[in-house]
Design an enzyme around this catalytic site. Structure first.
Site, PDB file in Angstrom:
ATOM      1  N   ASP A  99       0.800  -1.227   0.000  1.00 37.95           N
ATOM      2  CA  ASP A  99       0.000   0.000   0.000  1.00 37.95           C
ATOM      3  C   ASP A  99       0.832   1.276   0.000  1.00 37.95           C
ATOM      4  O   ASP A  99       1.977   1.302   0.425  1.00 37.95           O
ATOM      5  CB  ASP A  99      -0.953   0.014   1.206  1.00 37.95           C
ATOM      6  CG  ASP A  99      -0.224  -0.133   2.543  1.00 37.95           C
ATOM      7  OD1 ASP A  99       0.747  -0.903   2.615  1.00 37.95           O
ATOM      8  OD2 ASP A  99      -0.626   0.535   3.514  1.00 37.95           O
ATOM      9  N   GLU A 148      -0.715  -1.916   5.155  1.00 42.07           N
ATOM     10  CA  GLU A 148       0.221  -1.934   6.292  1.00 42.07           C
ATOM     11  C   GLU A 148       0.095  -0.643   7.077  1.00 42.07           C
ATOM     12  O   GLU A 148       0.185  -0.627   8.302  1.00 42.07           O
ATOM     13  CB  GLU A 148       1.656  -2.120   5.775  1.00 42.07           C
ATOM     14  CG  GLU A 148       2.694  -2.329   6.877  1.00 42.07           C
ATOM     15  CD  GLU A 148       3.042  -1.075   7.654  1.00 42.07           C
ATOM     16  OE1 GLU A 148       3.244  -1.165   8.875  1.00 42.07           O
ATOM     17  OE2 GLU A 148       3.093   0.012   7.055  1.00 42.07           O
TER      18      GLU A 148
HETATM   19 ZN    ZN Z   1       4.843   3.754   6.318  1.00 45.74          ZN
HETATM   20 ZN    ZN Z   2       6.372   1.130   5.487  1.00 47.71          ZN
END
Ligand code: ZN
Ligand code: ZN
Length: 382
Positions: free
Chosen positions: A69, A126
């Site tokens: 991401d 994440e």
């Molecule tokens: Zn980050």
């Molecule tokens: Zn990262």
């Protein structure tokens, strides 16, 4: 044979050009899945992408994780692969992590040199700490059992290609808290008729600092920051309500639980002393990332043996990492890889002129292949 550097660079820059936010990684996932299939891996698509590569007769399995991401940041860089999705940017190098892992998958598919199963985990989201749990909720570890799990994050400010990690805690937890005080508003000239939430809130702000200073051991590495103090007061109006918001970091689950307990105790105690109501919301967004001894020792040994610039006992990182959910479920090791000290490579993660260093692509892919061949050796028949 692995991908050559120019192919890896092209791939990374294509990911960079079309970044996607957490849980919206549609194109990124499609590209990853297509490449893995092209190289002969078994591919499972869910919230993330899982690639399975088997070789030999070994029945051991390890997992390697990359994140996919990007962030809601408007890129300020000038290079020719600048983000084409306005307001979205790969400012944390996840484009590079994904490409390094793809490079390893391609190399290992073409020339395994290992015996067992490698589970390639490409996780979504994440940055908000939601993607790993979403994959675990799909029972990814039940369907594809692994004995160890590893992840690499690039590290601006560290020498290019330097691998560093440590046994035990590597990244802090992050918890967000919100303390709502309900008193009684009133006239600024007649405080006796109200129950001023601001004065009571101020007492709580200061008292919270005694948790780190007086309740946890010196050097525990915890941080409690009240970052917002909102009231409904006006120029001549005493506030009846106050909301304190903030962020707490801890380096062990015990300290994190202790912080929550003490925070509730302090807020309730002060509120009760002043006859007002208080509610405390404490939500852990990221748990602590803890490196387990066996995979950590293995990763260090592999890095040293393969001639990488290796730091075996670095300081813990102050940031938090969603990999923690994988390494809480399976013994794991989270590694940092130096991104360089100057220019866009030395800019802090999440800054709008940061860039992943393409020189790391073959280094990271090579480390992964060394690690796989060490952990799943050909002579190991299980
Ligand atoms: Zn980050
Ligand atoms: Zn990262």
């Amino acid at each position: 044979m692995g991908l050559d550097l120019s192919e890896l660079r092209r791939l990374r820059q294509a990911f960079h050009k079309f970044p996607e936010l957490g849980f919206q990684e549609t194109e990124t996932k499609a590209k990853i899945a297509a490449l893995l299939r092209q190289w002969g891996l078994e591919v499972h698509e869910g919230v993330g992408v899982v690639g399975i590569l088997r070789a030999g007769q070994g029945n051991r399995a390890i997992g390697l994780r990359a994140d996919m991401d990007a962030l809601p940041i408007h890129e300020a860089s000038q290079h020719d692969y600048v983000s084409q999705n306005p307001g979205v940017m790969h400012a944390c190098g996840h484009d590079g992590h994904t490409t390094m892992l793809l490079g390893a998958a391609q190399a290992l598919a073409a020339d395994p040199g290992f015996s067992g199963t490698v589970v390639f985990l490409f996780q979504p989201n994440e940055e908000l700490g939601l993607g790993a749990q979403a994959m675990l909720d799909e029972d990814v570890l039940g369907r594809f059992p692994i004995e160890e799990v590893y992840a690499i994050h690039n590290l601006p400010g560290a020498p290019v290609g330097q691998i560093s990690t440590r046994n035990g805690l590597i990244c802090s937890s992050e918890s967000l808290f919100e303390i709502s005080i309900t008193g009684q508003g009133g006239h600024a000239s007649m405080p006796q008729a109200g129950r001023d939430a601001l004065t009571i809130g101020s007492e709580i702000v200061l008292a919270l600092q005694t948790i780190v200073a007086r309740k946890l051991a010196p050097g525990a590495g915890a941080v409690i920051s009240v970052t917002e103090f909102l009231t409904d007061g006006q120029r001549n109006v005493l506030p009846g309500t106050a909301i304190l918001k903030g962020d707490a970091r801890a380096r062990s689950p015990e300290d994190r639980n202790q912080i929550e307990t003490l925070m509730r105790q302090i807020a309730k105690g002060i509120a009760s002393a002043h006859g007002v109501n208080v509610e405390v919301d404490f939500k852990t967004e990221f748990i602590e990332t803890i490196n387990a001894p066996t995979p950590t020792e293995a990763a260090i040994r592999v890095a040293q043996k393969a001639g990488f610039d290796t730091v075996a006992d670095r300081d813990p990182m102050s940031f938090s990492e969603d990999f923690a959910h994988f390494s809480a479920a399976v013994p794991g090791c989270f590694l940092l890889l130096g991104n360089g000290e100057t220019g866009p490579h030395g800019q802090p993660l999440h800054s709008n002129d940061y860039d992943f260093n393409d020189a790391l692509l073959p280094i990271g892919a090579e480390f992964w292949t060394h690690l796989v061949r060490d952990r799943l050796p050909v002579q190991d028949k299980g």
